[in-house]
Design a protein around this motif. Structure first.
Motif, PDB file in Angstrom:
ATOM      1  N   ASN A   1      -0.427   2.220   4.855  1.00 45.64           N
ATOM      2  CA  ASN A   1       0.349   2.637   3.678  1.00 45.64           C
ATOM      3  C   ASN A   1       0.480   1.487   2.686  1.00 45.64           C
ATOM      4  O   ASN A   1       0.812   0.370   3.073  1.00 45.64           O
ATOM      5  N   ILE A   2       0.237   1.802   1.422  1.00 45.70           N
ATOM      6  CA  ILE A   2       0.409   0.795   0.368  1.00 45.70           C
ATOM      7  C   ILE A   2       1.367   1.364  -0.681  1.00 45.70           C
ATOM      8  O   ILE A   2       1.159   2.473  -1.190  1.00 45.70           O
ATOM      9  N   THR A   3       2.413   0.604  -0.990  1.00 44.22           N
ATOM     10  CA  THR A   3       3.322   0.988  -2.070  1.00 44.22           C
ATOM     11  C   THR A   3       3.063   0.041  -3.248  1.00 44.22           C
ATOM     12  O   THR A   3       3.106  -1.180  -3.083  1.00 44.22           O
TER      13      THR A   3
ATOM     14  N   ILE B   1     -11.112  -5.923   1.554  1.00 46.37           N
ATOM     15  CA  ILE B   1     -10.553  -6.074   2.904  1.00 46.37           C
ATOM     16  C   ILE B   1      -9.110  -6.559   2.777  1.00 46.37           C
ATOM     17  O   ILE B   1      -8.850  -7.653   2.261  1.00 46.37           O
ATOM     18  N   TYR B   2      -8.179  -5.726   3.239  1.00 47.12           N
ATOM     19  CA  TYR B   2      -6.755  -6.032   3.164  1.00 47.12           C
ATOM     20  C   TYR B   2      -6.369  -6.777   4.446  1.00 47.12           C
ATOM     21  O   TYR B   2      -6.471  -6.223   5.540  1.00 47.12           O
ATOM     22  N   HIS B   3      -5.930  -8.019   4.290  1.00 43.91           N
ATOM     23  CA  HIS B   3      -5.547  -8.840   5.455  1.00 43.91           C
ATOM     24  C   HIS B   3      -4.034  -8.711   5.656  1.00 43.91           C
ATOM     25  O   HIS B   3      -3.267  -9.129   4.792  1.00 43.91           O
ATOM     26  N   LEU B   4      -3.642  -8.147   6.785  1.00 43.73           N
ATOM     27  CA  LEU B   4      -2.220  -7.931   7.047  1.00 43.73           C
ATOM     28  C   LEU B   4      -1.738  -8.841   8.162  1.00 43.73           C
ATOM     29  O   LEU B   4      -2.410  -8.981   9.186  1.00 43.73           O
TER      30      LEU B   4
ATOM     31  N   ILE C   1       0.722  -4.799  -5.798  1.00 41.81           N
ATOM     32  CA  ILE C   1       1.194  -4.220  -4.525  1.00 41.81           C
ATOM     33  C   ILE C   1       2.585  -4.747  -4.170  1.00 41.81           C
ATOM     34  O   ILE C   1       2.825  -5.955  -4.169  1.00 41.81           O
ATOM     35  N   GLU C   2       3.479  -3.783  -3.889  1.00 44.69           N
ATOM     36  CA  GLU C   2       4.846  -4.176  -3.561  1.00 44.69           C
ATOM     37  C   GLU C   2       5.003  -4.391  -2.059  1.00 44.69           C
ATOM     38  O   GLU C   2       5.583  -5.382  -1.628  1.00 44.69           O
ATOM     39  N   SER C   3       4.489  -3.440  -1.267  1.00 47.65           N
ATOM     40  CA  SER C   3       4.628  -3.570   0.196  1.00 47.65           C
ATOM     41  C   SER C   3       3.510  -2.822   0.909  1.00 47.65           C
ATOM     42  O   SER C   3       2.867  -1.937   0.334  1.00 47.65           O
ATOM     43  N   THR C   4       3.308  -3.185   2.174  1.00 46.95           N
ATOM     44  CA  THR C   4       2.294  -2.512   2.993  1.00 46.95           C
ATOM     45  C   THR C   4       2.880  -2.260   4.382  1.00 46.95           C
ATOM     46  O   THR C   4       3.785  -2.989   4.816  1.00 46.95           O
ATOM     47  N   SER C   5       2.372  -1.244   5.027  1.00 43.14           N
ATOM     48  CA  SER C   5       2.820  -0.967   6.405  1.00 43.14           C
ATOM     49  C   SER C   5       1.751  -0.182   7.146  1.00 43.14           C
ATOM     50  O   SER C   5       0.817   0.351   6.550  1.00 43.14           O
TER      51      SER C   5
END
Lengths: 314, 250
Positions: free
Chosen positions: A132-134, A109-112, A73-77
Motif C-alpha cells: 500500500n502506498i499513500t 524498486i521500492y525499498h522498504l 509519498i507520505e507512507s507505505t505499508s
C-alpha cells in the motif's frame, strides 16, 4: 489597410491553432491512463536490522509520474487480511525498461525497511499480501505482491555451533513452472558435542522442506531434476513436522538432500532462508541461514502472477 | 577518368572498412568453465575456420541495395553452463566471520555476443547505466531476432545481499550455473549493392541462473599464507586474516 486586416486574420488564426494544440496536449496528458504492473511472488525474508530491506518491483508505463516520486509519498505499508505492517520507504531505485504485451514499462524498486526488529521465533506469514502506498495528494494505491513470510530477529546466530558447507537448490519444471523441488545441504558440527537436529525448514504454510523424508545423498546438479520419477508428487496437503532425529558428531559433516513439498499448488520459488532447530545437551537452539537466492529467472514479466492496474488522472 | 577515380575511392573506402574492423570480440560465455549443448552438432563461433565461414556466407543470396542480408545457421539452441566461481572468501583466522555477499555485481549479462570477420560490437550508454550495453554495430542489432529480449532483466537491486557465516580455516565459494539459448549466423552489409561488411555473429540469451554455496576447509596453507601470518602483528584480530576475492566481470 487590407494588408493589415489580412495580417490580423492570419495572426489570430495562428494563435488559435497554437492554443488549440496546447489545450489538446494538456487534455491528453491530463486524462491519460498510466498502466502499472505488479508481480505476485513468494517473499521469504529475514530482517535483522533496518539495513535489510524488502525490495518490491513495480512496473509503470510512464516515466517521471508522481507514482514513482519519493517526495510525493507520505507512507507505505504491507497488509494482508487483518494484519497491517507499517514500513518506511528508504528509496525508490530506478531499474530497467521492459516490454510486456508490446507496451513499454519502467521498473521502479521500492525499498522498504521496518521499525520492529524484536526477536521473534516464528516468521510473520501474510497470504496474498498487498503493498500500500499513500501519496501526499490523497491517493492510496494497493498492489498485489504475493505471499510474504517475514522473520524479524535482531539477535540471530549468536552461537556458531553449525555451518553450512553446501547449500544448493535442485530445480524442476512442474506444471510449466520452473521451481525448487529440493535442496542439497551439508551441515558441519563446529562443537565438541553431539548435535541433535530436530528440524530443517522454510517455515512457510504453502510449502516446506519435507525433512522427515531426507536422503543421505546429494543430487549432483542444480539444474532440472530429470532423474526423478515423473510420478513423484510434489504437492501434499500434510508435511510431517516430527523430530528429524538427525545426529551430527563433533567436526562431522552431514551431506543430505531434502525434498521440498508444496501444500496447495506449485509456486514459483527462487529465494528463502533455512531454519534449523537443534539441541546440544538437551538445550534447544535455532540457526537461521539468511534468505539465499537459489535461482534467478531473467524473464521477469514472462511468467504467471502479473497483476495489471490502470491509474487514471482526474 | 571519373569511373577510375570512383573505383579508386570505393576501393579505398572498402580497404579502410576492412582494416578498421578486424578486431575479434567475444563476451564471457566463451570462457565459461563448462558449456553443454542439448544437440551435439552445436559448435561455438570461435571454432569456425575461414572455410566454414565462407561456406555459410555463400548462403547469402539476396544482395540488397542497402542494409543487411542475414542467414541463421542455428536458432534457439538450448544449453546449460557452469560459470567461473564468482565469489571467493578465505577465512584464515581461528574464529568464524559473517560475510555479506552482494549479488549486484555478480550476475552474468543476460545477452552476450561474439563476432567473427568484419562484424563488430559497440557499447551504448543509457541514462541509468554507467556501464555500456554492448550491441552489434552498423544496425545489425535491430535486424536480429532477440526473442523476448525486452522482457529480460539485467541487474539486481542495490540491496540484494545475503549474509553467510564462513567457518575458521575455510574458504567459501559462490558458484553459478545457468541455462539459456544460443543463436548463430552470418551476415553481409551492402552499400549500393556492394558488400562492405561480412562475417559471423553469435549471441546467447541466458534465461536462468542457479547459485550455490560451497565451503571447503583450508587443508594446505601455502607459503604466502604462512608468511602473512608471521608478519602480522599479534594485536590483529581474526578479521584481519580474512581475504576475499571478487572475480572481475570484464
Amino acid at each position: 489597410m487590407k494588408k493589415k486586416r489580412d495580417f490580423i486574420i492570419i495572426a489570430s488564426a495562428l494563435i488559435f491553432i497554437i492554443f488549440s494544440f496546447i489545450l489538446i496536449y494538456l487534455l491528453v496528458n491530463k486524462f491519460d491512463d498510466v498502466d502499472i504492473l505488479s508481480v505476485k511472488k513468494e517473499y521469504n525474508r529475514v530482517f535483522e536490522s533496518s539495513e535489510d530491506t524488502l525490495d518490491i518491483p513495480i512496473y509503470i508505463g510512464k516515466r517521471n509520474t508522481f507514482l514513482s516520486n519519493y517526495k510525493e509519498i507520505e507512507s507505505t505499508s504491507i497488509s494482508s487480511n487483518n494484519i497491517q505492517l507499517k514500513a518506511s520507504l528508504s528509496q525508490i531505485e530506478v531499474g530497467c525498461t521492459l516490454i510486456y504485451n508490446r507496451n513499454k514499462y519502467y521498473e521502479y524498486i521500492y525499498h522498504l525497511s521496518f521499525d520492529s526488529y524484536d526477536s521473534f521465533q516464528e516468521p510473520l506469514f501474510m497470504s496474498d499480501g498487498l503493498f500500500n502506498i499513500t501519496y501526499k495528494n490523497g491517493n492510496r494505491l494497493s498492489f498485489r505482491i504475493g505471499n510474504l513470510s517475514l522473520f524479524f530477529n535482531s539477535n540471530l546466530n549468536t552461537r556458531k555451533d553449525i555451518f553450512f558447507s553446501r547449500l544448493q537448490a535442485v530445480t524442476n519444471e512442474i506444471e510449466g513452472i520452473e521451481t525448487i523441488v529440493g535442496v542439497n545441504i551439508s551441515i558441519k558440527n563446529n562443537t565438541d558435542s553431539s548435535i541433535h537436529i530436530k528440524s530443517i525448514s522454510i517455515k512457510n504454510e504453502h510449502y516446506d522442506l519435507d525433512y522427515m523424508n531426507y536422503e543421505n545423498k546429494q543430487i549432483d546438479t542444480a539444474l532440472n531434476l530429470r532423474s526423478r520419477d515423473e510420478s513423484y508428487n510434489y504437492t501434499r496437503l500434510f508435511i510431517d513436522k516430527s523430530d528429524m532425529n538427525l545426529n551430527i558428531e563433533p567436526i562431522e559433516i552431514k551431506d543430505i538432500f531434502i525434498p521440498l513439498i508444496y501444500t496447495k499448488a506449485i509456486l514459483s520459488l527462487d529465494r528463502f532462508p533455512v531454519y534449523i532447530e537443534y539441541e546440544i545437551d538437551e538445550n534447544e537452539y535455532l540457526f537461521v541461514q539468511d534468505d539465499f537466492q537459489f535461482m534467478k529467472r531473467m524473464d521477469v514479466l514472462n511468467h504467471n502472477g502479473i497483476e495489471k492496474y490502470v491509474y487514471r488522472y482526474h | 577518368m571519373k569511373k577510375i577515380l570512383l573505383s579508386i575511392f570505393l576501393l579505398l573506402l572498402m580497404t579502410t572498412f576492412y582494416i578498421c574492423s578486424k578486431n575479434a570480440y567475444a563476451e564471457k560465455y566463451t570462457t565459461f568453465e563448462e558449456i553443454n549443448f542439448e544437440n551435439d552438432y552445436v559448435l561455438l563461433l570461435d571454432t569456425w575456420d575461414i572455410n566454414k565461414e565462407n561456406m555459410y556466407l555463400d548462403n547469402l543470396n539476396k544482395h540488397p541495395m542497402f542494409g543487411w542480408d542475414i542467414y541463421y545457421t542455428l536458432r534457439k539452441e538450448p544449453f546449460t553452463y557452469t560459470a567461473e566461481t564468482l565469489y571467493h572468501v578465505k577465512n584464515l583466522g581461528s574464529k568464524e566471520i559473517q560475510h555479506t555477499f552482494k549479488y549486484e555485481e555478480s550476475y552474468e549479462e543476460t545477452i552476450q555476443r561474439s563476432v567473427k570477420g568484419d562484424i563488430k560490437v559497440s557499447l551504448s550508454y543509457s541514462e541509468n547505466s554507467k556501464k555500456g550495453t554492448p550491441e552489434f554495430k552498423g544496425g545489425l542489432e535491430s535486424k536480429l531476432e532477440f526473442e523476448y529480449k525486452q522482457s529480460l532483466k539485467t541487474k539486481s537491486t542495490e540491496s540484494d545481499t545475503v549474509k553467510i557465516v564462513v567457518a575458521p580455516d575455510s574458504e567459501l565459494f559462490i558458484k553459478v550455473k545457468g541455462k539459456g539459448y544460443l543463436y548463430q549466423g552470418v551476415a553481409k552489409k551492402f552499400f549500393f549493392f556492394i558488400p562492405t561488411t561480412k562475417g559471423g555473429f553469435e549471441y546467447v540469451i541466458i534465461t536462468t541462473e542457479y547459485y550455490s554455496i560451497d565451503m571447503e576447509p583450508l587443508n594446505t596453507l601455502n607459503i604466502d599464507d604462512i608468511d602473512s601470518s608471521i608478519d602480522s602483528d599479534d594485536d590483529l584480530s581474526d578479521e584481519d586474516y580474512y581475504e576475499y576475492y571478487e572475480y572481475d566481470e570484464e
